[in-house]
Design a protein around this motif. Sequence first.
Motif, mmCIF file in Angstrom:
data_model
loop_
_atom_site.group_PDB
_atom_site.id
_atom_site.type_symbol
_atom_site.label_atom_id
_atom_site.label_comp_id
_atom_site.label_asym_id
_atom_site.label_seq_id
_atom_site.Cartn_x
_atom_site.Cartn_y
_atom_site.Cartn_z
ATOM 1 N N VAL A 1 -17.089 -26.623 35.995
ATOM 2 C CA VAL A 1 -15.962 -26.003 35.302
ATOM 3 C C VAL A 1 -16.190 -24.518 35.043
ATOM 4 O O VAL A 1 -15.384 -23.877 34.384
ATOM 5 C CB VAL A 1 -15.655 -26.732 33.971
ATOM 6 N N ARG A 2 -17.283 -23.954 35.560
ATOM 7 C CA ARG A 2 -17.555 -22.523 35.357
ATOM 8 C C ARG A 2 -16.424 -21.645 35.896
ATOM 9 O O ARG A 2 -16.210 -20.547 35.416
ATOM 10 C CB ARG A 2 -18.863 -22.108 36.046
ATOM 11 N N TRP A 3 -15.697 -22.145 36.887
ATOM 12 C CA TRP A 3 -14.630 -21.345 37.491
ATOM 13 C C TRP A 3 -13.518 -21.042 36.487
ATOM 14 O O TRP A 3 -12.810 -20.053 36.605
ATOM 15 C CB TRP A 3 -14.062 -22.018 38.748
ATOM 16 N N LYS A 4 -13.376 -21.897 35.467
ATOM 17 C CA LYS A 4 -12.314 -21.690 34.476
ATOM 18 C C LYS A 4 -12.564 -20.446 33.626
ATOM 19 O O LYS A 4 -11.623 -19.848 33.107
ATOM 20 C CB LYS A 4 -12.169 -22.917 33.579
ATOM 21 N N ASP A 5 -13.841 -20.045 33.501
ATOM 22 C CA ASP A 5 -14.190 -18.865 32.707
ATOM 23 C C ASP A 5 -14.201 -17.585 33.539
ATOM 24 O O ASP A 5 -14.363 -16.499 32.988
ATOM 25 C CB ASP A 5 -15.565 -19.057 32.052
ATOM 26 N N ALA A 6 -14.060 -17.713 34.855
ATOM 27 C CA ALA A 6 -14.119 -16.535 35.727
ATOM 28 C C ALA A 6 -12.875 -15.672 35.549
ATOM 29 O O ALA A 6 -11.760 -16.185 35.447
ATOM 30 C CB ALA A 6 -14.249 -16.968 37.174
ATOM 31 N N THR A 7 -13.088 -14.349 35.515
ATOM 32 C CA THR A 7 -11.968 -13.425 35.359
ATOM 33 C C THR A 7 -11.658 -12.679 36.644
ATOM 34 O O THR A 7 -10.556 -12.176 36.800
ATOM 35 C CB THR A 7 -12.276 -12.400 34.248
ATOM 36 N N SER B 1 -16.111 -13.430 41.416
ATOM 37 C CA SER B 1 -17.212 -13.489 40.450
ATOM 38 C C SER B 1 -18.117 -14.702 40.649
ATOM 39 O O SER B 1 -19.262 -14.686 40.225
ATOM 40 C CB SER B 1 -16.664 -13.453 39.023
#
Length: 160
Positions: free
Chosen positions: A69-75, A79
């Motif tokens: 779920v790290r992709w949800k925090d990507a801006t 990144s």
Amino acid sequence: MLTFFSQTFVKRTQSGQRQSVKHESYIVHCYLRPDGLAGCVTTDEEYPARVAFVMLSQALDEFQTDVGVRWKDATQPDSISFPKLEEYLQKYQDPTSADKITKIQKDLDETTEILHKTIDSVLERGVKLDDLVDRSNVLSSQSKMFYKQAKKTNSCCIIS
């Protein structure tokens, strides 16, 4: 420029939907999963849309598995790296080798073409056979006429 178009097309794609958008001589295929993860691939007009969406689905699934779920925090779009993307792009360069259904369809098309040629040649032979039968009938009737004429001619002359 490509990133801008991809972001714009993804924003216009409904959640859980797939969309193909033609831009100049290319087609951008977008897939927005229900969880919000999206992907776009740009192809030429001849590349099958079904194969592009299969690649997108598989790549997004593997990305989800690798990244979580790290992709949800990507801006930023770049990144989070996904090195396997290059493998997918190489694998799907030739849609017939990457996708079994496309390969089967191509084989079926080739077989159909061969069958059409075979049927055409059989029909051509049939026409030639009909012509030979007609000639044979003409020759048969001419030989019967010749036999009757020869019989008449020989009947007047009796050899003893």
